[in-house]
Design an enzyme around this catalytic site. Structure first.
Site, PDB file in Angstrom:
ATOM      1  N   SER A   8      55.088  -0.294  97.600  1.00 36.00           N
ATOM      2  CA  SER A   8      54.392   0.979  97.461  1.00 36.00           C
ATOM      3  C   SER A   8      54.495   1.782  98.758  1.00 36.00           C
ATOM      4  CB  SER A   8      52.936   0.736  97.034  1.00 36.00           C
ATOM      5  OG  SER A   8      52.334   1.931  96.611  1.00 36.00           O
ATOM      6  N   GLU A  60      53.796  18.747  88.666  1.00 42.48           N
ATOM      7  CA  GLU A  60      54.008  20.188  88.826  1.00 42.48           C
ATOM      8  C   GLU A  60      54.839  20.544  90.044  1.00 42.48           C
ATOM      9  OE1 GLU A  60      50.327  22.276  88.597  1.00 42.48           O
ATOM     10  OE2 GLU A  60      49.749  21.354  86.706  1.00 42.48           O
ATOM     11  N   HIS A 103      56.201   3.965  92.459  1.00 41.06           N
ATOM     12  CA  HIS A 103      55.489   4.078  91.175  1.00 41.06           C
ATOM     13  C   HIS A 103      56.126   5.212  90.368  1.00 41.06           C
ATOM     14  CE1 HIS A 103      52.520   1.456  92.958  1.00 41.06           C
ATOM     15  NE2 HIS A 103      52.377   2.311  93.943  1.00 41.06           N
TER      16      HIS A 103
END
Length: 200
Positions: A67, A85, A109
């Site tokens: 991560s 967005e 992720h």
């Protein structure tokens, strides 16, 4: 008895002689997840980072990151920005990572959070940088800083902007959609290999 935990939660600890000695003796370091900006703001420019880079470049040494630990490994690092967005808001923030891998930016992720727009924007802003998106339960084994092999059960997305023919990124207002002509994208699954030097 050969495994130790380095609890470096302040910059001063990144210069602690005992921590530096432990890193000097280490064959592998595993950097956990959390907040990649926290990682780089604590470790950046310290004796710990200097030694980490030296070991990575000159010794038989493994850096492993999950991560945030993976996202912080590269020279360029995404630390903030809307996943869904990004291609409308132009809101992706990039800063310097730990510097183990040049000319890439890593997002984690990736499939679960739908970060493709964020990675596209990072690459369009600087097409020299190769975008790498890591899915869940998936990683890249990078050897000699040149060849990447996908490992795990998911996908790795690779975004190469060197062949972009046109984009409106510099002409649009905040919140307007971005257009990108000829952005090359690769999808890797387990055992697929990608050469960072030739980008093949």
């Amino acid at each position: 008895e050969d495994v130790g935990v380095l609890d470096i939660d302040k910059r001063e600890k990144a210069a602690d002689p005992e921590i530096i000695k432990r890193l000097e003796e280490a064959d592998v370091i595993m950097v956990t997840g959390g907040d990649q900006l926290r990682l780089t703001s604590i470790l950046g420019g310290t004796k710990f980072q200097d030694l980490l880079l030296k070991k990575y470049q000159t010794e038989e040494f493994i850096y492993a990151g999950t991560s945030a630990g993976a996202a912080a490994a590269s020279n360029n690092m995404i630390y903030q920005g809307s996943s869904s967005e990004a291609l409308l808001t132009c809101d992706v923030k990039i800063t310097s990572g730990l510097g183990l891998i040049d000319d890439v930016v890593i997002d984690t992720h990736f499939v679960q959070r739908g970060s493709i727009g964020r990675l596209f924007l990072a690459v369009v802003g600087n097409p020299k940088v190769l975008g790498i998106g890591l899915g869940e339960d998936t990683g890249l084994l990078i050897t000699n800083g040149l060849q990447m092999e996908a490992i795990g059960s998911g996908l790795v997305i690779v975004v190469d902007g060197r062949e972009i023919k046109d984009t409106n990124i510099t002409q649009i207002a905040l919140g307007k959609p971005i257009s990108i002509n000829h952005l090359v994208t690769h999808v890797m699954s387990e055992y697929d290999k990608f050469d960072l030097d030739t980008r093949k």
